[in-house]
Structure formats: C-alpha cells, structure tokens
Design an enzyme around this catalytic site. Structure first.
Site, short mmCIF file in Angstrom:
data_model
loop_
_atom_site.label_atom_id
_atom_site.label_comp_id
_atom_site.label_asym_id
_atom_site.label_seq_id
_atom_site.Cartn_x
_atom_site.Cartn_y
_atom_site.Cartn_z
N ASP A 209 58.26 26.72 30.00
CA ASP A 209 58.54 27.53 31.19
C ASP A 209 58.43 26.62 32.41
O ASP A 209 58.16 25.43 32.27
CB ASP A 209 57.57 28.72 31.28
N GLY A 235 59.38 22.81 32.57
CA GLY A 235 60.76 22.43 32.82
C GLY A 235 61.64 23.66 32.99
O GLY A 235 61.16 24.80 32.98
N PHE A 237 65.15 25.59 31.50
CA PHE A 237 66.10 25.57 30.37
C PHE A 237 67.55 25.42 30.82
O PHE A 237 68.45 25.35 30.01
CB PHE A 237 65.93 26.78 29.45
N HIS A 255 67.99 39.04 29.79
CA HIS A 255 68.29 40.15 30.71
C HIS A 255 68.06 39.76 32.17
O HIS A 255 68.43 40.52 33.08
CB HIS A 255 67.50 41.42 30.33
#
Length: 349
Positions: A209, A235, A237, A255
């Site tokens: 995360d 980091g 994604f 979502h």
C-alpha cells in the site's frame, strides 16, 4: 368477544415517507451514540428519563421525545412510562459490544462525513462526476486525513468495523490451496492479510500500500503471531507491483477506480503474475436487472461522494474489465457476506 385489532396496511406513499425520514433516523442514532453515549449509559440496565437527562445534561422533555422517536426504530425500548432499556438492535451500539457499530455511528456523525450528503453536494457529484468531498473541503479525502490524524483514527475504526465480518467470510470461503506467497494489494493496515496468515500457517504474506499506510501497518503487526511471515512494502500499484507471489488479492480496491484505471492496475499485476498464478478480486457484485440491488449500494454512493471511486459492477462489467486486462474469470465464489470472490488467471494469448 372482542374483535382482533385490524392490521394497518400503509399506502406506498407512507413507505416512501419513511425512506425520506431515514436521514433523520440516522442522525438521531449518531447523536445518541457518539454525542450522548446513551448505549453505554444503558448497558447495565434500564434508566429513567430523569436519570438520563441528568447524566447527559439535557432537557428532560426533549430527551423523552428523542428517546421515544428512537424506540419507533427499535433503538431502545420504553419498558414502562419514562423508563428506557436496550433492544437487541441498540446493543449493537455499545462501544465494546461484539461487532459493535459504535465506530460507524461516530464516523457518520463527523462533520466531514455528513457534509457530503447535503443535497447540493450530492447534486454536484451527479452533475460533475467529481467527489463532493473535494468541493466542500478543497482537497481530497486522503490529504484531509493526513492533516487531521484524529479524524483518520475515526475513519480507520469505522473501516475496520465495515470490513471485519466481511473479511472473515472471504477467508472462510477460499481455501488458498497451493498458495505459498500472497500479496494483498491496497490492503490498508493489513488486518485482512493477517487473518489469511493466521488461518494458513504455510503461507507468507506481503502487504502493499502507500508508504504512510504501510508504516502504520508495520507498527500494528509487529507483535502479531504472524509477524515472521508478514512483509510490508510501500508503493503505488500504478507504478509497480511486488513480484514473486502465487496469488494477488484486491479486496474492495477496484470499486475505488474507473474501468480504465482498474484495467491499468490489473495489467500491472499481470506483468508479474506467474503462469499458474491467480488474482483474487473480492467485491460486491451488482445483480443484473431486473433483480434489485442490495442496500449496500448506498455505501457505494457514499464512497463516490468522498472519492473518485464508487464503481460497483455487475458480473458482465467485471468480465469486460478483466478481458481488457488480459485476464480470464475462472470462477465466482459467494461468501457469507455482501461480497464475492472473483478468481482470475492469465488469459491465453
């Protein structure tokens, strides 16, 4: 012999009126819980309205009306004139009750949470597609939380409550057979990954995360029974994903992102996914029309008012996203919650 009382069948307009009054009900529950601590004050047994008014420092007559309004929603009960006690529902609001909803009431009563529900702000998001939060506060919710640590603590407690039973249901529904290393992408403070590792002692886990989130997770998990199998990596994604895992999990992540952004995230995962690897997407599936969605979608609307996310999808809409990312939907596993597990693998080139 007396005639039995007639059952009143309300017209549709009364049902709609009750829905319109739902916001008032929510506010009263928030005030009772986070403002007046009434659930905790009644934990040990009934109290009179005079006792409660003295404890909270309130006007007796207004508090009596307030309590009776709540009893109409099964929040508390009036066991004798002017004496109130818990119901099964109101016990869920006691601060330390199992699966307590106290933290959610606290969050929904926070200024930053309710201001986005003002009708003008909902209209703003509908018309512009932009989060009401940024319109109200002039910055996104994550910048706000970084600058207001006390409110982040309120937000974090509520998210843990939202996720707890759902996390348990997801962990119970999937066997993780053959998985040696799992990466939880966007896993927050890591409670979900911890539950997986506790149930599966042969698996090692990586929490991925943003760096500030991972630092909090690292401190939290340090004393955990799974600390020796738990790695925290910071980091984004959108830049990279940690390689070397058999499975990647995205729980309540997609979502938050549009179809294009979700495809970009999934492609990043696919780049490091081994041929036999799998991507597990835990998400709420919107039923295809004409089936009626669950009220859970109101939570999706709340997400949309606060962030650019709030993308709740049907099975076909997920399939379209997976297809664009070069993935194949292998199976859908229901869970004992509002969420399902969508297992995907690399699509054949």
């Amino acid at each position: 012999m007396e005639n039995p009382p007639q059952q009143f069948a309300p017209p549709v307009s009364v049902t709609v009126l009750e829905k319109l009054l739902g916001r008032l009900t929510s506010v009263c529950i928030q005030v009772a819980t986070a403002g007046l601590d009434l659930p905790d004050r009644l934990r040990n047994g009934p109290k009179s309205i005079d006792e409660l008014a003295a404890e909270v420092g309130g006007d007796r007559d207004v508090l009596l009306l307030f309590m009776r309004a709540l009893t109409s929603e099964s929040i508390f009960q009036e066991v004798e004139p002017g004496v109130f006690a818990h119901t099964e529902e109101s016990r869920c609001l006691i601060s330390d009750a199992p699966n307590s909803l106290h933290g959610i009431a606290e969050m929904l009563g926070a200024e930053w949470a309710w201001k986005v529900w003002e009708p003008a702000e909902v209209l703003h998001t509908i018309r512009t597609g932009q989060p009401a939060f940024e319109h109200v506060f002039g910055r996104d919710i994550w910048d706000y939380m970084t600058a207001n640590r006390d409110q982040y603590a309120v937000f974090s407690r509520a998210q843990t409550i939202f996720s707890g039973p759902k996390d348990d249901a997801i962990v119970d529904a999937y066997d993780f057979e053959g998985v040696k290393t799992i990466v939880d992408l966007g896993g927050g403070e890591g409670t979900f990954l911890e539950k997986i590792l506790l149930k599966h002692p042969g698996i090692e886990g990586v929490l991925f995360d943003l760096p500030p989130v991972v630092e909090r997770a690292r401190a939290r998990v340090a004393g955990s029974a799974v600390a020796d199998r738990y790695t925290c990596v910071g980091g984004s994604f959108f830049d990279r994903v940690p390689p070397g895992a058999d499975a990647y999990v995205l729980k309540q992540v997609l979502h938050d992102w549009s179809d294009d952004e979700s495809v970009e995230i999934l492609r990043k995962v696919r780049e490091v996914l081994p041929p036999s690897g799998r991507i597990l997407v835990a998400a709420h599936l919107v039923p295809a029309p004409p089936r009626r969605p669950l009220k859970y979608l109101m939570a999706g609307m709340w997400v949309r008012l606060n962030t650019p996310g709030g993308y709740e999808r049907t099975e076909q809409e997920f399939r379209d996203v997976f297809d664009r990312a070069g993935l194949e939907l292998v199976r859908i596993l229901p869970t004992a919650s509002t969420h399902s597990i969508l297992e995907t693998r690399r699509a054949e080139d």
